[in-house]
Structures are given as structure tokens and as C-alpha cells.
Write a protein that holds these residues in place. Structure first.
Motif, PDB file in Angstrom:
ATOM      1  N   VAL A  93      15.668 -12.886   0.907  1.00 12.18           N
ATOM      2  CA  VAL A  93      15.011 -13.636   1.981  1.00 12.18           C
ATOM      3  C   VAL A  93      14.189 -14.752   1.355  1.00 12.18           C
ATOM      4  N   ASP A  94      14.375 -15.973   1.848  1.00 13.08           N
ATOM      5  CA  ASP A  94      13.706 -17.121   1.233  1.00 13.08           C
ATOM      6  C   ASP A  94      12.212 -17.112   1.557  1.00 13.08           C
ATOM      7  N   PRO A  95      11.406 -17.947   0.883  1.00 11.77           N
ATOM      8  CA  PRO A  95       9.946 -17.893   1.071  1.00 11.77           C
ATOM      9  C   PRO A  95       9.478 -18.128   2.498  1.00 11.77           C
ATOM     10  N   THR A  96      10.244 -18.865   3.291  1.00 11.11           N
ATOM     11  CA  THR A  96       9.826 -19.121   4.672  1.00 11.11           C
ATOM     12  C   THR A  96      10.104 -17.936   5.586  1.00 11.11           C
ATOM     13  N   GLY A  97      10.959 -17.013   5.148  1.00  8.87           N
ATOM     14  CA  GLY A  97      11.350 -15.883   5.992  1.00  8.87           C
ATOM     15  C   GLY A  97      12.453 -16.208   6.970  1.00  8.87           C
ATOM     16  N   GLU A  98      12.997 -17.427   6.900  1.00  4.65           N
ATOM     17  CA  GLU A  98      14.029 -17.845   7.842  1.00  4.65           C
ATOM     18  C   GLU A  98      15.429 -17.513   7.355  1.00  4.65           C
ATOM     19  N   PHE A  99      15.692 -17.663   6.068  1.00  6.29           N
ATOM     20  CA  PHE A  99      17.054 -17.536   5.564  1.00  6.29           C
ATOM     21  C   PHE A  99      17.264 -16.205   4.852  1.00  6.29           C
ATOM     22  N   ILE A 100      18.393 -15.588   5.167  1.00 12.81           N
ATOM     23  CA  ILE A 100      18.786 -14.309   4.582  1.00 12.81           C
ATOM     24  C   ILE A 100      20.103 -14.555   3.862  1.00 12.81           C
ATOM     25  N   VAL A 101      20.065 -14.503   2.532  1.00 11.85           N
ATOM     26  CA  VAL A 101      21.216 -14.870   1.710  1.00 11.85           C
ATOM     27  C   VAL A 101      21.860 -13.603   1.164  1.00 11.85           C
ATOM     28  N   ALA A 102      23.149 -13.450   1.420  1.00  6.94           N
ATOM     29  CA  ALA A 102      23.885 -12.294   0.908  1.00  6.94           C
ATOM     30  C   ALA A 102      24.841 -12.750  -0.185  1.00  6.94           C
ATOM     31  N   GLY A 103      25.053 -11.892  -1.147  1.00  4.09           N
ATOM     32  CA  GLY A 103      25.981 -12.199  -2.231  1.00  4.09           C
ATOM     33  C   GLY A 103      27.190 -11.299  -2.165  1.00  4.09           C
ATOM     34  N   GLY A 104      28.324 -11.839  -1.748  1.00  2.00           N
ATOM     35  CA  GLY A 104      29.559 -11.067  -1.678  1.00  2.00           C
ATOM     36  C   GLY A 104      30.276 -11.088  -3.016  1.00  2.00           C
ATOM     37  N   LYS A 105      30.410  -9.953  -3.660  1.00  2.00           N
ATOM     38  CA  LYS A 105      30.975  -9.913  -5.005  1.00  2.00           C
ATOM     39  C   LYS A 105      32.384 -10.501  -5.056  1.00  2.00           C
ATOM     40  N   LEU A 106      33.120 -10.396  -3.956  1.00  2.00           N
ATOM     41  CA  LEU A 106      34.496 -10.892  -3.922  1.00  2.00           C
ATOM     42  C   LEU A 106      34.615 -12.177  -3.109  1.00  2.00           C
ATOM     43  N   ALA A 107      33.468 -12.808  -2.804  1.00  2.00           N
ATOM     44  CA  ALA A 107      33.474 -13.974  -1.925  1.00  2.00           C
ATOM     45  C   ALA A 107      33.586 -15.264  -2.723  1.00  2.00           C
ATOM     46  N   THR A 108      34.096 -16.304  -2.072  1.00  2.00           N
ATOM     47  CA  THR A 108      34.160 -17.640  -2.667  1.00  2.00           C
ATOM     48  C   THR A 108      33.114 -18.562  -2.058  1.00  2.00           C
ATOM     49  N   VAL A 109      32.276 -18.033  -1.189  1.00  2.00           N
ATOM     50  CA  VAL A 109      31.160 -18.785  -0.612  1.00  2.00           C
ATOM     51  C   VAL A 109      29.912 -17.909  -0.674  1.00  2.00           C
ATOM     52  N   ILE A 110      28.752 -18.551  -0.518  1.00  2.00           N
ATOM     53  CA  ILE A 110      27.491 -17.818  -0.378  1.00  2.00           C
ATOM     54  C   ILE A 110      27.034 -17.993   1.063  1.00  2.00           C
ATOM     55  N   GLY A 165      24.743 -21.567   7.418  1.00  2.00           N
ATOM     56  CA  GLY A 165      25.642 -22.376   6.613  1.00  2.00           C
ATOM     57  C   GLY A 165      26.214 -21.555   5.485  1.00  2.00           C
ATOM     58  N   GLU A 166      27.142 -22.157   4.769  1.00  2.00           N
ATOM     59  CA  GLU A 166      27.763 -21.523   3.618  1.00  2.00           C
ATOM     60  C   GLU A 166      27.704 -22.472   2.427  1.00  2.00           C
ATOM     61  N   VAL A 167      27.381 -21.917   1.272  1.00  2.00           N
ATOM     62  CA  VAL A 167      27.451 -22.693   0.035  1.00  2.00           C
ATOM     63  C   VAL A 167      28.897 -22.644  -0.430  1.00  2.00           C
ATOM     64  N   GLN A 168      29.548 -23.798  -0.439  1.00  2.00           N
ATOM     65  CA  GLN A 168      30.963 -23.865  -0.776  1.00  2.00           C
ATOM     66  C   GLN A 168      31.164 -23.989  -2.277  1.00  2.00           C
ATOM     67  N   ASN A 169      32.200 -23.316  -2.788  1.00  2.00           N
ATOM     68  CA  ASN A 169      32.623 -23.402  -4.187  1.00  2.00           C
ATOM     69  C   ASN A 169      31.468 -23.215  -5.178  1.00  2.00           C
ATOM     70  N   LYS A 175      22.349 -23.470  -8.873  1.00  2.00           N
ATOM     71  CA  LYS A 175      21.198 -23.947  -8.098  1.00  2.00           C
ATOM     72  C   LYS A 175      21.716 -24.723  -6.898  1.00  2.00           C
ATOM     73  N   TRP A 176      21.212 -24.371  -5.726  1.00  2.00           N
ATOM     74  CA  TRP A 176      21.668 -25.056  -4.521  1.00  2.00           C
ATOM     75  C   TRP A 176      20.514 -25.301  -3.565  1.00  2.00           C
ATOM     76  N   SER A 177      20.713 -26.250  -2.654  1.00  2.00           N
ATOM     77  CA  SER A 177      19.662 -26.696  -1.747  1.00  2.00           C
ATOM     78  C   SER A 177      19.657 -25.873  -0.468  1.00  2.00           C
ATOM     79  N   LEU A 178      18.468 -25.498  -0.031  1.00  2.00           N
ATOM     80  CA  LEU A 178      18.331 -24.791   1.247  1.00  2.00           C
ATOM     81  C   LEU A 178      18.431 -25.746   2.433  1.00  2.00           C
ATOM     82  N   LYS A 179      18.464 -27.055   2.172  1.00  2.00           N
ATOM     83  CA  LYS A 179      18.570 -28.030   3.265  1.00  2.00           C
ATOM     84  C   LYS A 179      20.014 -28.255   3.680  1.00  2.00           C
ATOM     85  N   ASP A 180      20.894 -28.457   2.695  1.00  2.00           N
ATOM     86  CA  ASP A 180      22.288 -28.762   3.046  1.00  2.00           C
ATOM     87  C   ASP A 180      23.288 -27.806   2.417  1.00  2.00           C
ATOM     88  N   TYR A 181      22.799 -26.773   1.696  1.00  2.00           N
ATOM     89  CA  TYR A 181      23.639 -25.733   1.107  1.00  2.00           C
ATOM     90  C   TYR A 181      24.635 -26.289   0.088  1.00  2.00           C
TER      91      TYR A 181
END
Length: 677
Positions: A339-356, A391-395, A423-429
Motif C-alpha cells: 500500500v502506497d504512502p497515501t493509502g490509495e494504491f494497492i500494488v500486487a505482484g503476480g509472480k507469473l504476470a507480465t504487468v504490475i 492502472g497497470e505497469v506495462q513491460n 522504478k516506476w511512477s505512481l502518476k502514469d504507471y
């Protein structure tokens, strides 16, 4: 970075066999040659001059070591190895009579565990430096360390659980530490066929309340969920405070060959748990009381650990508590959830995923209000993916696992298969930087990076493989941490350093928060141990049947007494050692020939007890094991052990001996009298 180093980066961790297909990791042949920067620059940033202090304390799990390693950052120096779940012969943890109860469980005395996730206590979502919690994965337990003493003070066993992996993540004011079961099992445990997995097994989440003053833990309630594998967790913060999030995999509920049978669906879930709703349901009597035996081990203010036994728990189900649980679909086999510092975003890491995937808490709330459900799973609403994802972080690379945040609008995700930090941006992923790691990074850590106010100066990679990085040490190589500077736009590798055990996760906070609050000694006059001898005049030896209690003191540079006779083969001899020193960092050790458990290490003003049963006749030396003075070698003594039926009088060389001679004579008379009956 040399060309050979760039090539080696691709060897150990960059190819993965997934479902029979070999996938080449992105970026292997183009590792940034300037990533390391100049050697002088890197060295200057991690160099801590002699006599100076590190900026941060870092607390790292020892994994299969069962302990906590404390390191200084940025130097990477090991400062302390804190025993938690595993016995430690270095200081008698789990061997001394005062600490043995800390390792009690419903399975008996369990002297080891697999420690994964240290978690610092928090106030308003920011680490406060009071306590460190850590989970025992194998025998489900949560331990609490006091950071004024860097010692384990409490261990709470978790009933109705197995594989305590999504633990012990804290809510933002330490209202709860959580414990989610990785391996679903029948609850209560019983003899059933494993083939009946879907019908007979359950997943259980535990919420243990933390007293805001003492830190003492109590099991408040448990939640029975479907028989998935609940892998990791993080609590909400700010607007999402009151919720906890758990990744789950094996939503297929397979019970064999999970690498195939638990990879059938396109998505698994993040379980969103409304613990404030759970509190209301418990208060309204909607929880059932179910059996569950567990040990609660707590160090008393007399320095003696004791075990209290729990026999039941409050169990909630989503059916009895509407609004308690929701499932957020997330790419396959998720591991971390952050969970990001603002409490808004919940990021999951899929071990077999190609996106975040980046889930939105506010969108989740709207989806719940609008009943934007894709259906139900075991009666629990499943929210529509498109209704909750921001949103999704691509590639990003291959094998996203864990994400932490720098407080400047950026997230950092560990990529296990492609061995890198992204490293990726929380604004545009969008990915803005990536740095190779050496190799197969698991967790990563930014000081305060899972809190509301990260310190954000470094990111620490916790790597599983170190081939080619250090001098070889046989078949097993050290695991390692790597420190990166993230103060600029691009990550720069500063330092490699080996670690103890398997560092799964770490937490760090500025040294200034706790450095000046360290306990330097135990005030001798406040020592409440019933066997403490607070002066040499109080030293004595007492026989009670076959038990002999030796109230002994240590001070630079002798023991009192240091000569004891009248011990018999088969006696249970208890050496109660009190360190009379009242000076910082002057511990004393104690070891006796033939002891089959451990040595002792007594801090200034502290009492510790070693049990010893002599099995043969002879003269047995004992000595101090911790260097204490110029005459450390002279700090020794002897014990005479006689045959079981010998009539050797109990005597010792301390001021109390003369007064005890008559007592020992009376004891012999009593023995003769009982023998004549």
C-alpha cells in the motif's frame, strides 16, 4: 561495471522455465555499464569512519536461521544477531531456565523456526521505534522484540493456522498484527482425507490485538475463508485505514502439484478485509467460540519467561458478517501486496504476470457501493477487475514480487526472474529506471518504504543467489543484500554485503530514533529473580533432595563461590548466575565441563540459570566465556562431584558457608532418618 560482470548478471537468474517454455529475461545483454558509478563515489557513500555511527538500523529476517540480524546502513556492518525462535548457544537463549518457556508451543518445545517478515511498530502509519514484530512461518507464531534492549520479549502462537507467511504486518497504530495461513488445513484439525480438500479445509486469518502501552499481544478474532493459500499482507493507511489486504493463490483449491494445478486460472485474488467491520461483528456476538490451544510466552518484569495457555478463539465468517471480505482479481500467483504512502494504491505482484496491477482503494469503495461484482467465490463478492484497477505497469520485466515507495511519487518493484529493481511512477504507471541485481532478488526495502512517510534515501535488494559475487564457500553460498542510492533520478549500486540465513524481508529506521534509548544495564536493586544474589554476601548453595541450587555472582574477575564440593552424580544442579556489574557492556559468561545444553551470558545486573546434571565422578572446571578484563583467564572455578551414595558435605567458599554447615548436616541426618524407615 565490467563487460564480464554484465555477462555474469545474465547467468544465474535470468532464464526461467515457465510451464515448459523458456523465457529469456529482458535487459540481460544491455545491463547499464554506468550503473555502479565510480568506485570512489560508491565507497565514499557507504564509508562510516571509525568511531562514527551508521545513519540507519536495518532489521533483517534470518529465514531458516530463525533469528533477526541487525545491520547498520549504509555500511552494511552486522551489529547484532538477536535470537528469537531458535536456541542460541551464544547467550543461552532457549537453554537458560529463564528463557526456555519462550519456545513453548502446543507441539511441545520447538527450538527453531523460519522467520520471514520483520515489522516495526507504527504510530499514525510511521515507524515509532518501540517494537519489532516478526513471524515464525513453520510453527505459526508472532514474536515481539523490545528495541530498547534488542531482546525478544513475547512470542504468541497462532492456532488454526499452518504456514504463517502473511504475517505479522501491522495496522497503522499497532491496533493489530495479522497472521494469515499459507497452507489451508482443516479447522479444527482432524483426520480427513486430503482428497476432501475443498470440503474440509479452510484458510484462516488471525488478528492479534496489541496493547498500546505494553505491546502485549492477544488474539482478538480469526476469520475463516476459503481454502486458498494466503501469501502476504499489508494494512491500509490514511483513507484505507481499517482494511487489511492479503494476496492469495491456489484459488483452484488444488492439493497436489500446485505448480501446474494451481496455475489454471488467469487471475487469483487480493483479499480485502474490513477489520473495523469485523470488530463490530464480534461486539454484536456474531463470532462463534471455537477450540484452539496455543501458547502465549511472555518475559516477566523479573526476567523470567512464563507460558499462558489459550484454549479457544473467536471465529468469524463472511456469511455471518456482511461487508467483512471482498476479493480483488489480480494477475496470477500474486506474492506481495503493498500500500502506497497515501493509502490509495494497492500494488500486487503476480509472480507469473507480465504487468504490475495497481488497485485503487477509492475505486474499490465505489465498486462495493455500486455492487460492481463479477460474481462470488464461496459467497464472497468478487469485484470487477476494471472497476478497481487504477492502472497497470506495462513491460516491467519478469516476476514482479514486492513493491516499496520512496515518498516522492515513485514505486520500486523487485523482479525475481529478470533480477532487477524497476522504478516506476505512481502518476502514469510508466517505468522510469531499472537496475540489475545480483541475483534473483526477492524482497526489497526502502527505510520506511511501507509506511506513510518513507525516508527514501536507499533501496536494499535482498537476493537469493550470489554466484560469482563472493569467495566460494563450498556447496552453499552466502545470500546477500545490495544497497542502492535512490536520492537521484537513477538508482546507483553502492554496496554488496553477505547476510545471515535467508533474508526474506527487512525494515529500517533512522538510528537517531532509538540509539539514545538503549538500555545499558539492568539495575541490580531492581532484579526480581527469586534466585538472584545481589551481593557476594548473599551467595549460597542449597540442597533440596536431589536438586542443588547455586546462587552465584560474577564480577571482574572472579565468581563467588568458585569452589564447590558435595555435588553427587545425578544431582540436578541449578547455577543461578547474577552479574554484579553495573557498567554498560560488561556481560559475563558461564560454562561448565560436561554441560549438554549451552553456556550462559548475563548482562550487567541480570540473573540467568543453567541446569546441569553431572553423570560421572570427578573435578569439573567452570569459567567465564565472555572476555571481561585483563584477568579474564583467571575467572574460573571447580566443582567436585562425588558418587551418588557419597557422604561428602556440601561446602563452598563464600561468606555464607559457615552459616550453612549446620543446614547441610541436618540434611544428612534427614537422609539417614528417611533411609532407616
Amino acid at each position: 561495471m565490467s563487460a564480464s560482470m554484465t555477462q555474469r548478471h545474465c547467468r544465474p537468474g535470468s532464464l526461467a522455465l515457465l510451464a515448459g517454455v523458456v523465457i529469456a529475461a529482458a535487459g540481460c545483454t544491455s545491463a547499464d555499464a554506468s550503473r555502479l558509478g565510480s568506485t570512489a563515489e560508491a565507497a565514499s557513500k557507504v564509508y562510516v569512519p571509525p568511531g562514527s555511527y551508521d545513519e540507519f538500523y536495518a532489521f533483517m529476517s534470518g529465514g531458516f536461521d530463525g533469528q533477526v540480524g541487525v545491520y547498520g546502513l549504509p555500511s552494511g556492518r552486522l551489529l547484532k544477531h538477536v535470537p528469537v525462535f531458535s536456541q542460541s548457544a551464544e547467550n543461552g537463549w532457549g537453554y537458560s531456565e529463564q528463557t526456555k518457556p519462550m519456545l513453548a508451543t502446543s507441539y511441545g518445545q520447538v527450538p527453531w523456526d523460519d522467520a520471514h517478515h520483520p515489522q516495526l511498530s507504527q504510530t499514525a502509519g510511521v515507524p515509532d521505534g518501540r517494537w519489532l514484530f516478526i513471524n515464525g512461518n513453520n510453527t505459526p507464531r508472532i514474536a515481539r522484540l523490545d528495541l530498547t534492549r534488542f531482546e525478544t520479549e513475547e512470542i504468541l502462537e497462532i492456532p488454526n493456522s499452518a504456514g504463517n507467511h502473511s504475517s505479522p504486518f501491522v495496522t497503522e497504530n499497532n491496533e493489530y498484527v495479522v497472521a494469515g495461513t499459507r497452507f489451508s488445513v482443516p479447522t479444527p484439525q482432524r483426520d480427513v482425507s486430503i482428497e476432501d480438500y475443498k470440503e474440509a479445509f479452510d484458510g484462516v486469518l488471525t488478528f492479534a490485538r496489541v496493547d498500546s502501552v505494553t505491546g502485549h499481544m492477544t488474539i482478538a478474532f480469526q476469520i475463516r475463508l476459503p481454502a486458498f493459500d494466503y501469501d502476504l499482507s499489508h494494512a491500509g493507511k490514511g483513507p484505507s485505514h481499517g482494511w487489511s489486504f492479503f494476496t492469495s493463490y491456489n484459488t483452484e483449491e488444488a492439493n497436489t502439484k500446485l505448480e501446474v494445478n494451481a496455475s489454471q486460472k488467469d487471475k487469483d485474488y487480493v483479499a480485502a478485509i474490513n477489520w473495523k467491520q469485523a470488530e463490530q461483528c464480534v461486539a454484536q456476538g456474531k463470532a462463534t467460540t471455537e477450540p484452539g490451544r496455543y501458547a502465549h510466552n511472555l518475559m516477566g518484569d523479573d526476567g523470567i519467561a512464563r507460558t499462558e495457555w489459550g484454549s479457544s478463539v473467536k471465529m468469524l465468517t463472511p456469511a455471518a458478517c456482511p461487508g467483512l471480505a471482498y476479493y480483488l482479481p489480480t494477475p496470477k500467483s500474486p506474492h506481495g501486496v503493498d500500500v502506497d504512502p497515501t493509502g490509495e494504491f494497492i500494488v500486487a505482484g503476480g509472480k507469473l504476470a507480465t504487468v504490475i496491477p495497481v488497485h485503487s482503494f477509492s475505486k474499490m469503495q465505489r465498486a462495493i457501493a455500486d455492487k460492481a461484482f463479477a460474481g462470488e467465490d464461496h459467497g464472497i463478492p468478487v469485484l470487477k477487475y476494471e472497476a478497481v484497477v487504477a492502472g497497470e505497469v506495462q513491460n516491467p520485466g519478469l516476476g514482479p514480487l514486492h513493491t516499496e515507495f520512496d515518498g516522492k511519487g515513485y514505486a520500486y518493484t523487485s523482479m525475481f526472474l529478470s533480477s532487477e529493481i524497476v522504478k516506476w511512477s505512481l502518476k502514469d504507471y510508466k517505468v522510469v529506471d531499472r537496475a540489475p541485481t545480483y541475483y534473483s532478488i526477492g524482497h526489497l526495502m526502502i527505510p520506511g518504504g511501507d509506511s506513510r512517510k518513507p525516508w527514501g534515501k536507499y533501496v536494499l535488494a535482498l537476493n537469493k543467489i550470489t554466484k560469482d559475487r563472493y569467495l566460494p564457500t563450498g556447496p552453499e553460498l552466502s545470500q546477500s543484500a545490495q544497497l542502492y542510492d535512490i536520492s537521484g533520478d537513477r538508482m546507483k549500486l553502492l554496496l554488496d554485503f553477505p547476510t545471515i540465513g535467508e533474508p526474506h524481508y527487512a525494515q529500517a529506521l533512522p538510528a537517531s530514533m532509538i540509539k539514545d534509548r538503549q538500555l545499558k544495564m539492568y539495575p541490580l536493586m531492581e532484579n526480581k529473580d527469586p534466585y538472584a544474589a545481589k551481593s557476594e554476601k548473599a551467595t549460597r548453595v542449597e540442597r533440596k533432595g536431589n536438586a542443588v541450587h547455586v546462587m552465584m555472582t560474577s564480577v571482574r574477575s572472579h565468581f563467588m563461590p568458585d569452589k564447590i564440593e558435595g555435588i553427587r552424580v545425578g544431582d540436578s544442579v541449578y547455577f543461578h548466575l547474577t552479574n554484579l556489574e553495573q557498567d554498560w557492556d560488561v556481560p559475563h559468561g558461564f560454562a561448565v565441563l560436561g554441560a549438554n545444553n549451552s553456556e550462559l551470558l548475563m548482562m550487567p545486573g541480570q540473573t540467568r540459570t543453567l541446569a546441569w546434571v553431572p553423570t560421572r565422578v570427578g573435578i569439573f572446571p567452570f569459567y567465564c566465556t565472555d572476555f571481561c578484563s585483563a584477568l579474564h583467564q583467571e575467572m574460573q572455578g571447580y566443582i567436585r562431584v562425588s558418587a551418588r551414595d557419597a557422604k561428602v558435605a556440601l561446602k563452598w567458599n563464600s561468606p555464607s558457608y559457615a552459616a550453612a554447615e549446620k543446614h547441610e548436616a541436618d540434611d544428612h541426618d534427614d537422609d539417614d532418618e528417611h533411609g532407616s524407615h
